[in-house]
Design a protein around this motif. Sequence first.
Motif, PDB file in Angstrom:
ATOM      1  N   THR A 140     -98.885 -18.242   7.024  1.00 18.46           N
ATOM      2  CA  THR A 140     -99.987 -17.286   6.887  1.00 18.46           C
ATOM      3  C   THR A 140     -99.506 -15.843   6.818  1.00 18.46           C
ATOM      4  O   THR A 140    -100.009 -15.056   6.020  1.00 18.46           O
ATOM      5  N   GLY A 141     -98.527 -15.492   7.670  1.00 20.71           N
ATOM      6  CA  GLY A 141     -98.068 -14.103   7.729  1.00 20.71           C
ATOM      7  C   GLY A 141     -97.533 -13.620   6.391  1.00 20.71           C
ATOM      8  O   GLY A 141     -97.945 -12.574   5.883  1.00 20.71           O
ATOM      9  N   VAL A 142     -96.630 -14.386   5.809  1.00 20.27           N
ATOM     10  CA  VAL A 142     -96.047 -13.961   4.536  1.00 20.27           C
ATOM     11  C   VAL A 142     -97.016 -14.199   3.382  1.00 20.27           C
ATOM     12  O   VAL A 142     -96.924 -13.548   2.342  1.00 20.27           O
ATOM     13  N   MET A 143     -97.981 -15.136   3.581  1.00 17.45           N
ATOM     14  CA  MET A 143     -98.957 -15.379   2.516  1.00 17.45           C
ATOM     15  C   MET A 143     -99.793 -14.118   2.277  1.00 17.45           C
ATOM     16  O   MET A 143    -100.151 -13.807   1.142  1.00 17.45           O
ATOM     17  N   VAL A 144    -100.094 -13.394   3.361  1.00 19.00           N
ATOM     18  CA  VAL A 144    -100.834 -12.136   3.234  1.00 19.00           C
ATOM     19  C   VAL A 144    -100.052 -11.164   2.352  1.00 19.00           C
ATOM     20  O   VAL A 144    -100.605 -10.564   1.423  1.00 19.00           O
ATOM     21  N   THR A 145     -98.746 -11.051   2.627  1.00 17.54           N
ATOM     22  CA  THR A 145     -97.902 -10.158   1.834  1.00 17.54           C
ATOM     23  C   THR A 145     -97.841 -10.629   0.386  1.00 17.54           C
ATOM     24  O   THR A 145     -97.954  -9.824  -0.547  1.00 17.54           O
ATOM     25  N   THR A 146     -97.664 -11.945   0.191  1.00 15.14           N
ATOM     26  CA  THR A 146     -97.627 -12.485  -1.158  1.00 15.14           C
ATOM     27  C   THR A 146     -98.890 -12.101  -1.920  1.00 15.14           C
ATOM     28  O   THR A 146     -98.842 -11.684  -3.081  1.00 15.14           O
ATOM     29  N   SER A 147    -100.023 -12.243  -1.234  1.00 16.61           N
ATOM     30  CA  SER A 147    -101.300 -11.961  -1.880  1.00 16.61           C
ATOM     31  C   SER A 147    -101.367 -10.516  -2.358  1.00 16.61           C
ATOM     32  O   SER A 147    -101.782 -10.250  -3.498  1.00 16.61           O
ATOM     33  N   SER A 148    -100.943  -9.577  -1.514  1.00 17.31           N
ATOM     34  CA  SER A 148    -101.025  -8.175  -1.934  1.00 17.31           C
ATOM     35  C   SER A 148     -99.969  -7.845  -2.988  1.00 17.31           C
ATOM     36  O   SER A 148    -100.222  -7.071  -3.907  1.00 17.31           O
ATOM     37  N   LEU A 149     -98.782  -8.474  -2.875  1.00 17.52           N
ATOM     38  CA  LEU A 149     -97.735  -8.240  -3.878  1.00 17.52           C
ATOM     39  C   LEU A 149     -98.195  -8.702  -5.255  1.00 17.52           C
ATOM     40  O   LEU A 149     -98.030  -7.993  -6.249  1.00 17.52           O
ATOM     41  N   VAL A 150     -98.775  -9.904  -5.307  1.00 17.15           N
ATOM     42  CA  VAL A 150     -99.224 -10.450  -6.585  1.00 17.15           C
ATOM     43  C   VAL A 150    -100.268  -9.528  -7.203  1.00 17.15           C
ATOM     44  O   VAL A 150    -100.209  -9.183  -8.386  1.00 17.15           O
ATOM     45  N   SER A 151    -101.221  -9.116  -6.371  1.00 13.90           N
ATOM     46  CA  SER A 151    -102.293  -8.267  -6.860  1.00 13.90           C
ATOM     47  C   SER A 151    -101.726  -6.971  -7.437  1.00 13.90           C
ATOM     48  O   SER A 151    -102.036  -6.580  -8.567  1.00 13.90           O
ATOM     49  N   SER A 152    -100.861  -6.325  -6.669  1.00  9.16           N
ATOM     50  CA  SER A 152    -100.316  -5.037  -7.073  1.00  9.16           C
ATOM     51  C   SER A 152     -99.440  -5.162  -8.327  1.00  9.16           C
ATOM     52  O   SER A 152     -99.620  -4.437  -9.304  1.00  9.16           O
ATOM     53  N   MET A 153     -98.508  -6.125  -8.297  1.00 14.69           N
ATOM     54  CA  MET A 153     -97.550  -6.215  -9.402  1.00 14.69           C
ATOM     55  C   MET A 153     -98.205  -6.686 -10.688  1.00 14.69           C
ATOM     56  O   MET A 153     -97.857  -6.226 -11.767  1.00 14.69           O
ATOM     57  N   PHE A 154     -99.194  -7.598 -10.581  1.00 14.89           N
ATOM     58  CA  PHE A 154     -99.848  -8.057 -11.799  1.00 14.89           C
ATOM     59  C   PHE A 154    -100.566  -6.891 -12.471  1.00 14.89           C
ATOM     60  O   PHE A 154    -100.429  -6.666 -13.680  1.00 14.89           O
ATOM     61  N   SER A 155    -101.332  -6.131 -11.666  1.00 14.56           N
ATOM     62  CA  SER A 155    -102.060  -5.006 -12.236  1.00 14.56           C
ATOM     63  C   SER A 155    -101.096  -3.999 -12.856  1.00 14.56           C
ATOM     64  O   SER A 155    -101.302  -3.517 -13.965  1.00 14.56           O
ATOM     65  N   TYR A 156    -100.007  -3.701 -12.135  1.00 13.70           N
ATOM     66  CA  TYR A 156     -99.076  -2.671 -12.588  1.00 13.70           C
ATOM     67  C   TYR A 156     -98.355  -3.110 -13.854  1.00 13.70           C
ATOM     68  O   TYR A 156     -98.287  -2.364 -14.835  1.00 13.70           O
ATOM     69  N   GLN A 157     -97.821  -4.328 -13.848  1.00 17.13           N
ATOM     70  CA  GLN A 157     -97.034  -4.799 -14.990  1.00 17.13           C
ATOM     71  C   GLN A 157     -97.893  -4.983 -16.231  1.00 17.13           C
ATOM     72  O   GLN A 157     -97.461  -4.734 -17.344  1.00 17.13           O
ATOM     73  N   MET A 158     -99.128  -5.432 -16.046  1.00 16.95           N
ATOM     74  CA  MET A 158    -100.004  -5.687 -17.195  1.00 16.95           C
ATOM     75  C   MET A 158    -100.822  -4.445 -17.545  1.00 16.95           C
ATOM     76  O   MET A 158    -101.641  -4.498 -18.440  1.00 16.95           O
ATOM     77  N   THR A 159    -100.597  -3.374 -16.770  1.00 12.21           N
ATOM     78  CA  THR A 159    -101.443  -2.181 -16.868  1.00 12.21           C
ATOM     79  C   THR A 159    -102.910  -2.550 -17.057  1.00 12.21           C
ATOM     80  O   THR A 159    -103.614  -2.047 -17.934  1.00 12.21           O
ATOM     81  N   ALA A 160    -103.338  -3.433 -16.201  1.00 15.12           N
ATOM     82  CA  ALA A 160    -104.723  -3.897 -16.279  1.00 15.12           C
ATOM     83  C   ALA A 160    -105.549  -3.203 -15.197  1.00 15.12           C
ATOM     84  O   ALA A 160    -105.015  -2.527 -14.323  1.00 15.12           O
ATOM     85  N   ASN A 161    -106.842  -3.372 -15.287  1.00 19.83           N
ATOM     86  CA  ASN A 161    -107.739  -2.952 -14.219  1.00 19.83           C
ATOM     87  C   ASN A 161    -107.293  -3.652 -12.929  1.00 19.83           C
ATOM     88  O   ASN A 161    -106.957  -4.836 -12.955  1.00 19.83           O
ATOM     89  N   VAL A 162    -107.284  -2.943 -11.808  1.00 13.87           N
ATOM     90  CA  VAL A 162    -106.770  -3.565 -10.581  1.00 13.87           C
ATOM     91  C   VAL A 162    -107.591  -4.793 -10.186  1.00 13.87           C
ATOM     92  O   VAL A 162    -107.103  -5.686  -9.499  1.00 13.87           O
ATOM     93  N   TRP A 163    -108.819  -4.866 -10.639  1.00 12.94           N
ATOM     94  CA  TRP A 163    -109.659  -6.023 -10.308  1.00 12.94           C
ATOM     95  C   TRP A 163    -109.109  -7.300 -10.924  1.00 12.94           C
ATOM     96  O   TRP A 163    -109.304  -8.386 -10.376  1.00 12.94           O
TER      97      TRP A 163
END
Lengths: 378, 301
Positions: free
Chosen positions: A116-139
């Motif tokens: 659970t602890g690292v899953m929280v980090t994974t979740s935020s990393l995925v969200s941040s990096m996907f938006s940034y790399q795809m230059t997409a809307n953060v949603w």
Amino acid sequence: MTAASTPTPPGADEAREDGPPAGTDAARHDGTETGTATVRSDERLVHRSLFQRLLGRPELGAVVGAIAVFVVFSVVADSFLRASSLSTVLYASSTLGIMAVPVALLMIGGEFDLSTGVMVTTSSLVSSMFSYQMTANVWVGVGVSLLVTLGIGLFNGYMLVRTKLPSFIITLGTFLMLTGLNLGLTKAISGTVSTKTISDMEGFASARALFASELTLGPADIQITVVWWLGLVALATWLLLRTKAGNWIFAVGGGQETARAVGVPVARTKIGLYLGVALGAWISGQHLLFNYDVVQSGEGVGNELIYIAAAVIGGCLLTGGYGSAVGAAVGAFIFGMTSKGIVYAQWEPDWFKFFLGAMLLVAVLLNAYIRKRAEAKR
Amino acid sequence: MSAEKAAGTEQAGTAHEPQRAADTGAGTAAEKTADAQGTPLVELRDVSKFYGNIRALEGVSLQVHAGEISCVLGDNGAGKSTLIKIVAGLHQHDAGSFRVNGEETRLSSPRDALDRGIATVYQDLAVVPLMPVWRNFFLGSEPTRGRGPFARLDVEQMRRTTHSELLRMGIDLRDVDQPIGTLSGGERQCVAIARAVYFGAKVLVLDEPTAALGVKQSGVVLKYVAAARDAGLGVVLITHNPHHAYLVGDRFVLLKRGAMAGSHRKEELALEELTRQMSGGSELEQLSHELERAPVPEHLR
């Protein structure tokens, strides 16, 4: 009656005189007696069950502990009772509590999750990096993160029901793999151990409003995570106590084979519990991201034990089948009060973990003692 | 009762529909004999089960009729639990025929068995000890109010029904909220039986219901087994106690090391014979011979 009346007329008279009133009296007496008896037994039932309900509640130990901790810090730390301090305490409790509640459900269902602890980090990393790399809307990143996190939960649950290995081992594996993935992928994609800032991207403001804003409530500012936390507690409590799924969660934790034998979908219930944990990790992860804008990829290690500790302080049995969501929330509140209270009391913060450990032991002993008392009373 | 009415019309005119008599679970004395010749509720014929190269069960046959108790007797390791697992839907048989209401069946899960009216009460896992009595009673078949995501347990009805159904079985609970683990072993078995009867089971499979109980509690449980039979259920009673079996049983199937060691109706069998067969007749004689006092060997003097 006839036998008595024929031989002795006076006796018969007596019988006639005494008989009917005595009879009706007896009848009436009988009636009232059964009446009072049922009323009395009802009263006894209500009285006893109220008493027992209080003693038998899994949260009781945690509530007593929370009051004790609250009183201690109110006395030793002058600033503890200020509205701003309490809102800080609530915030600290809520970030833990958002995870402690689904973790408690999972433990009632008889399983652990060490990822659970690292899953929280994974979740935020995925969200941040996907938006940034795809230059997409953060949603878009937020949505992808939800899918990925639920995928991890599904993996944990599916592996558990397919392999029938202990969940401790399976999620220990997931924990280690996610720890490595978080560091490795972040470095490979961003070149550093943290993500790039996304605060200037489209949708950031609205996502921040949902996951990391402040609400002004009278004299204090309440973080929105507190709302998420309380909402999750209410939802989990309703689920546990008032739905079929709740009945199944208690059953798969308290007697898996029995549950299977009476037709409870054990596998689906367990997978559902892991999905619930993943959902909590997603909410928690999005809060981290939109609160701090950048995410450190090495974070989260060790938090899984804090969540479990909060659930256990809240009255969850390590063996499953017993516990409550409210208890886990109170457990998280104790953690929040201690971590901030030590600061307000100007104690050496290095001692924080020591107090937590001692409190965990005391809480578990208190729970065991109370449960024994409650069961002896029945 | 609609069941009796249906059985009545069946008796009156339709001889070509024997299955419906079994379906309605007719249980009056007059119909019992007619039903006994009709289609059994559950029928196993030459059923075998292998775990790898281990023969757990081979060529076992068993008939369960409405309003009758079929006893399965055998020592430890005789294959009783394998048999029960096949009937309960936990395992599938490897060979032979397994018919429910005359229809060839392979049960895929305990849920599947329940849907066909076969309810199983296990000795050690009849209930979830930490859960309240009323939650246990309805476990797996919870009534709800409202629909969709707002479907919630009908707690009031669940509590009331549990209390009244248990009262009918002679268990007057002060509090249906108490964990069922606080009840005695016999009471727990009775709750499990009451639950199966309440949910309309046609076949009740009981796994060693009296094994861990004292004499008095065994009597109470057997009384409810008989009550279930009188309600028109077909009962499979698994036990290694021939005395308990003979008290209530109509048919007896003896298992020995995974194979049939005998199949009898009550009329054909005396208790002594059943006890002798159960204890393994010749084996017991052998044992008694071995246990006879022998002269103390020379070196021990």
